[in-house]
Design an enzyme around this catalytic site. Structure first.
Site, PDB file in Angstrom:
ATOM      1  NE  ARG A   1      42.296  57.563  33.524  1.00  0.00           N
ATOM      2  CZ  ARG A   1      42.001  57.650  32.217  1.00  0.00           C
ATOM      3  NH1 ARG A   1      42.869  58.287  31.413  1.00  0.00           N
ATOM      4  NH2 ARG A   1      40.901  57.131  31.737  1.00  0.00           N
TER       5      ARG A   1
ATOM      6  NE  ARG B   1      37.785  52.274  43.395  1.00  0.00           N
ATOM      7  CZ  ARG B   1      37.003  52.513  42.341  1.00  0.00           C
ATOM      8  NH1 ARG B   1      37.064  53.683  41.736  1.00  0.00           N
ATOM      9  NH2 ARG B   1      36.193  51.590  41.876  1.00  0.00           N
TER      10      ARG B   1
ATOM     11  NE  ARG C   1      37.502  58.331  39.800  1.00  0.00           N
ATOM     12  CZ  ARG C   1      36.410  57.558  39.745  1.00  0.00           C
ATOM     13  NH1 ARG C   1      35.597  57.630  38.713  1.00  0.00           N
ATOM     14  NH2 ARG C   1      36.146  56.712  40.721  1.00  0.00           N
TER      15      ARG C   1
ATOM     16  CE1 TYR D   1      31.879  44.700  39.136  1.00  0.00           C
ATOM     17  CE2 TYR D   1      31.192  46.268  37.467  1.00  0.00           C
ATOM     18  CZ  TYR D   1      31.453  45.960  38.785  1.00  0.00           C
ATOM     19  OH  TYR D   1      31.275  46.922  39.758  1.00  0.00           O
TER      20      TYR D   1
ATOM     21  CG  ASP E   1      39.439  48.313  38.181  1.00  0.00           C
ATOM     22  OD1 ASP E   1      39.138  49.304  38.863  1.00  0.00           O
ATOM     23  OD2 ASP E   1      38.607  47.493  37.755  1.00  0.00           O
TER      24      ASP E   1
END
Ligand SMILES: O=C(O)CCc1c2[nH]c(c1CC(=O)O)Cc1[nH]c(c(CC(=O)O)c1CCC(=O)O)Cc1[nH]c(c(CC(=O)O)c1CCC(=O)O)Cc1[nH]c(c(CCC(=O)O)c1CC(=O)O)C2
Length: 348
Positions: free
Chosen positions: A38, A25, A29, A150, A75
């Site tokens: 973004r 990562r 962000r 998920y 992702d």
């Protein structure tokens, strides 16, 4: 002659004067320039499927920090999307998935799934063209069990329903894992052929599994994916990441033919040295919360990791991805401590 990337030398078993470094990562962000980029995308999925934006996101940390490797900005939940399940990201909440499609429909969707992910291949090609040759480019996928949690739960969760399902519907789960093994192997082959020089399998939810279940739903699918990728003529090295597997990391390292085992925050010095002694490289394992916190404890922990694992094939990384509000100065400080090289200021 361009220098072989440090990451690839370690994955071939070399011990270097200093370990290569990259962070899970590292894009995203924690960087103001990502947040600006973004804000121009319709949503996160659209961002991942836009090769120009995803390549830019991948390269942003490479401009700031002297990282030895880039990881493609994508992702783990793009595979269920390509298999026909609805996937979206609630702002500030995380991923949501629609109803699990029937297994027959998932099986039928395998053949078309890799083409649906072709844009990630284009992202890899764009990054490879711009990245200096001495810096490696990493492709990745979520591992079958983690992605299945998920698909079954419809979101990030404590995964109790998914773990119950493993006991109550073992054949159905095996069927779902078979689909994911095949689709993931094809996706990784495409990534390797698009420029990825290492492939990472994220088993991010390998916790709380009994040993026999871990063997069936983690070890065996990982080994089958590696075998399928090799059978396709792709010899790209693998990094396997059985996060939070605890004592079962030893089982994993002994059974899965990866070139490196990525370790999480709780890995002991002895565990890493055992895996190195058995001929595999290791990666990790700085606590991402310590990276966020900073302070003298951060410097001493970095030195301790270098000391305990630096005499074998070792890739410096975190135990889990960079937290969104991690100060970029902390990242710069750790990377300089490992490499001796300073970060560059970047206008957001
Ligand atoms: O809560 C959950 O279980 C779902 C977590 C979640 C996922 N994608 C997500 C989210 C929401 C969020 O991060 O806020 C959504 C997601 N994925 C990503 C980002 C970018 C960022 O972290 O700011 C984001 C946040 C995007 C945004 O809000 O703008 C990108 C991503 N996911 C991933 C990677 C590979 C890597 O970690 O380096 C990368 C590329 C990072 C890079 O290029 O530097 C892999 C990923 N995605 C995901 C997981 C599941 C486990 C986990 O996140 O802890 C994992 C594997 C892992 O990190 O262990 C699923």
């Amino acid at each position: 002659m361009s220098e072989t990337p440090r990451l690839l030398r370690v994955l071939s078993g070399e011990t270097l004067d200093r370990p290569p470094v990259w962070f899970m990562r590292q894009a995203g962000r924690s960087l103001p320039e990502y947040r600006e980029l973004r804000s121009r995308a319709k949503d996160f999925i659209a961002f991942c499927f836009d090769p120009e934006m995803a390549a830019e996101a991948t390269l942003q940390p490479m401009r700031r920090f002297p990282m030895d490797a880039a990881i493609v900005f994508a992702d783990i939940l793009l595979i269920p999307l390509a298999l026909g399940q609805d996937v979206w990201f609630e702002a500030g909440e995380g991923p949501r998935l629609g109803a699990l499609p029937a297994i027959g429909d998932l099986q039928d969707a395998i053949d078309g799934s890799t083409a649906k992910l072709a844009n990630i291949g284009e992202t890899l090609e764009r990054v490879r063209a711009e990245l200096e040759p001495e810096r490696a480019l990493i492709g990745f996928a979520g591992a079958p069990w983690t992605v299945a949690t998920y698909m079954l739960e419809g979101r990030g969760s404590q995964r109790e329903a998914a773990r119950r399902y493993a006991y109550e519907h073992p054949e159905e789960l095996d069927g779902l894992l078979d689909v994911l093994v095949e689709a993931t192997a094809r996706y990784l082959v495409m990534q390797a052929r698009s420029g990825a020089q290492a492939l990472k399998l994220f088993e991010s939810w390998a916790d709380n599994l009994a040993e026999d279940v871990f063997e069936r739903i983690v070890i065996r699918p990982h080994a089958r994916i590696v075998e399928k990728v090799r059978a396709a003529g792709v010899d790209t090295p693998f990094i396997g990441f059985p996060r939070s597997a605890g004592a079962l990391v030893d089982n994993y390292a002994g059974a899965v033919p990866v070139q490196a085992v990525a370790l999480d925050t709780q890995a002991s010095a002895a565990l890493g040295r055992r895996i190195q002694a058995d001929g595999k490289a290791i990666q990790g394992a700085l606590d991402n919360l310590l990276l966020l916190a900073g302070g003298p404890a951060l410097d001493s922990r970095v030195d301790q990791l270098l000391e305990q694992w630096g005499s074998g094939p070792y890739i410096f990384n975190l135990g889990h991805g960079v937290m969104p509000d991690t100060p970029v100065q902390h990242i710069a400080r750790v990377v300089e401590r490992v490499t001796g090289k300073k970060a560059k200021a970047v206008a957001a």
